[in-house]
Design a protein around this motif. Sequence first.
Motif, PDB file in Angstrom:
ATOM      1  N   LEU A  46      37.923  -3.190 -16.127  1.00 14.12           N
ATOM      2  CA  LEU A  46      36.951  -2.795 -15.117  1.00 14.12           C
ATOM      3  C   LEU A  46      35.662  -3.598 -15.267  1.00 14.12           C
ATOM      4  O   LEU A  46      35.051  -4.004 -14.281  1.00 14.12           O
ATOM      5  N   GLY A  47      35.277  -3.883 -16.505  1.00 13.07           N
ATOM      6  CA  GLY A  47      34.094  -4.707 -16.763  1.00 13.07           C
ATOM      7  C   GLY A  47      34.255  -6.108 -16.209  1.00 13.07           C
ATOM      8  O   GLY A  47      33.314  -6.699 -15.679  1.00 13.07           O
ATOM      9  N   GLN A  48      35.464  -6.665 -16.311  1.00  9.36           N
ATOM     10  CA  GLN A  48      35.724  -7.981 -15.730  1.00  9.36           C
ATOM     11  C   GLN A  48      35.546  -7.941 -14.222  1.00  9.36           C
ATOM     12  O   GLN A  48      34.944  -8.841 -13.634  1.00  9.36           O
ATOM     13  N   LYS A  53      33.149  -9.857  -9.752  1.00  8.50           N
ATOM     14  CA  LYS A  53      33.116  -9.606  -8.317  1.00  8.50           C
ATOM     15  C   LYS A  53      31.823  -8.934  -7.860  1.00  8.50           C
ATOM     16  O   LYS A  53      31.146  -9.421  -6.968  1.00  8.50           O
ATOM     17  N   LEU A  54      31.493  -7.804  -8.465  1.00  2.00           N
ATOM     18  CA  LEU A  54      30.377  -7.012  -7.942  1.00  2.00           C
ATOM     19  C   LEU A  54      28.999  -7.577  -8.268  1.00  2.00           C
ATOM     20  O   LEU A  54      28.143  -7.663  -7.393  1.00  2.00           O
ATOM     21  N   VAL A  55      28.779  -7.973  -9.522  1.00  3.82           N
ATOM     22  CA  VAL A  55      27.451  -8.499  -9.885  1.00  3.82           C
ATOM     23  C   VAL A  55      27.133  -9.776  -9.095  1.00  3.82           C
ATOM     24  O   VAL A  55      26.021  -9.906  -8.573  1.00  3.82           O
ATOM     25  N   PRO A  56      28.075 -10.733  -8.941  1.00  7.35           N
ATOM     26  CA  PRO A  56      27.747 -11.904  -8.108  1.00  7.35           C
ATOM     27  C   PRO A  56      27.435 -11.544  -6.648  1.00  7.35           C
ATOM     28  O   PRO A  56      26.609 -12.190  -6.021  1.00  7.35           O
ATOM     29  N   LEU A  57      28.075 -10.496  -6.125  1.00  5.26           N
ATOM     30  CA  LEU A  57      27.816 -10.081  -4.741  1.00  5.26           C
ATOM     31  C   LEU A  57      26.515  -9.305  -4.590  1.00  5.26           C
ATOM     32  O   LEU A  57      25.783  -9.496  -3.623  1.00  5.26           O
ATOM     33  N   LEU A  58      26.251  -8.402  -5.532  1.00  7.11           N
ATOM     34  CA  LEU A  58      25.162  -7.434  -5.375  1.00  7.11           C
ATOM     35  C   LEU A  58      23.987  -7.625  -6.320  1.00  7.11           C
ATOM     36  O   LEU A  58      22.931  -7.048  -6.100  1.00  7.11           O
ATOM     37  N   GLY A  59      24.177  -8.374  -7.387  1.00  9.56           N
ATOM     38  CA  GLY A  59      23.131  -8.471  -8.396  1.00  9.56           C
ATOM     39  C   GLY A  59      23.118  -7.207  -9.242  1.00  9.56           C
ATOM     40  O   GLY A  59      24.097  -6.463  -9.282  1.00  9.56           O
ATOM     41  N   THR A  60      22.017  -6.939  -9.885  1.00 17.61           N
ATOM     42  CA  THR A  60      21.907  -5.761 -10.759  1.00 17.61           C
ATOM     43  C   THR A  60      20.844  -4.777 -10.290  1.00 17.61           C
ATOM     44  O   THR A  60      20.473  -3.863 -11.021  1.00 17.61           O
ATOM     45  N   ASN A  61      20.372  -4.936  -9.085  1.00 18.68           N
ATOM     46  CA  ASN A  61      19.392  -4.016  -8.521  1.00 18.68           C
ATOM     47  C   ASN A  61      19.841  -3.672  -7.109  1.00 18.68           C
ATOM     48  O   ASN A  61      20.042  -4.579  -6.313  1.00 18.68           O
ATOM     49  N   ARG A  95      29.389  -1.402  -0.194  1.00 14.69           N
ATOM     50  CA  ARG A  95      30.132  -2.592  -0.619  1.00 14.69           C
ATOM     51  C   ARG A  95      30.879  -2.323  -1.927  1.00 14.69           C
ATOM     52  O   ARG A  95      32.001  -2.791  -2.112  1.00 14.69           O
ATOM     53  N   VAL A  96      30.270  -1.557  -2.840  1.00 12.63           N
ATOM     54  CA  VAL A  96      30.964  -1.188  -4.078  1.00 12.63           C
ATOM     55  C   VAL A  96      32.218  -0.391  -3.747  1.00 12.63           C
ATOM     56  O   VAL A  96      33.305  -0.672  -4.261  1.00 12.63           O
ATOM     57  N   TRP A  97      32.074   0.613  -2.860  1.00 10.81           N
ATOM     58  CA  TRP A  97      33.244   1.431  -2.482  1.00 10.81           C
ATOM     59  C   TRP A  97      34.315   0.554  -1.840  1.00 10.81           C
ATOM     60  O   TRP A  97      35.498   0.686  -2.151  1.00 10.81           O
ATOM     61  N   HIS A  98      33.900  -0.334  -0.950  1.00  8.82           N
ATOM     62  CA  HIS A  98      34.862  -1.213  -0.271  1.00  8.82           C
ATOM     63  C   HIS A  98      35.583  -2.127  -1.259  1.00  8.82           C
ATOM     64  O   HIS A  98      36.811  -2.228  -1.235  1.00  8.82           O
ATOM     65  N   GLU A  99      34.840  -2.817  -2.097  1.00  7.51           N
ATOM     66  CA  GLU A  99      35.447  -3.772  -3.031  1.00  7.51           C
ATOM     67  C   GLU A  99      36.380  -3.073  -4.026  1.00  7.51           C
ATOM     68  O   GLU A  99      37.449  -3.595  -4.353  1.00  7.51           O
ATOM     69  N   THR A 100      35.994  -1.904  -4.508  1.00  3.93           N
ATOM     70  CA  THR A 100      36.849  -1.143  -5.419  1.00  3.93           C
ATOM     71  C   THR A 100      38.115  -0.694  -4.701  1.00  3.93           C
ATOM     72  O   THR A 100      39.226  -0.794  -5.237  1.00  3.93           O
TER      73      THR A 100
END
Length: 160
Positions: A46-48, A53-61, A95-100
């Motif tokens: 899940l960390g991978q 996927k998520l951090v490059p799309l959304l960043g950390t904020n 976007r998190v819900w969609h990507e997951t």
Amino acid sequence: MLSQITRNWHDATRRAVMSVRYYMARPPQRQNSVTTTNLECDTASLGQFVCRKLVPLLGTNPFPPNELMLMCAAMLWLRPTLVVEWGTNIGASARVWHETNVRYGLGADVHSIDLPDSISHPEHPGPRRGLLVRGLPVHLHQGDGPELAAVLIAELGCKK
């Protein structure tokens, strides 16, 4: 002496970079579909997904990686058929819900509700509303969040 310290530092840095590259290059693993009574998952896999996927799309904020992992883990554990959220803003959580949903093949229908354009609010993004989910199969709605969520749930139901 200083050159030896510098060489050791460069060697350690090179090994760390190579380790990160190896970790990032490995293909992500599917999560086990074993039903448990506790919220648990393969955090390495899940960390991978979160890092690649998520951090490059959304960043950390507004969501740091640990919160992204918790959101994904909760969705994997609950395996919803319907996700209804309110407070779309630019669509980060949608976007998190969609990507997951896509990555793990959950088949959930994702809906996000935000205030109408006519209502003034300091956090209302205006024309940027839902920017991160435009063109994706995420249903954007405008209206009163709790009221519209109740209507959507009544109409679409939660098949679980």
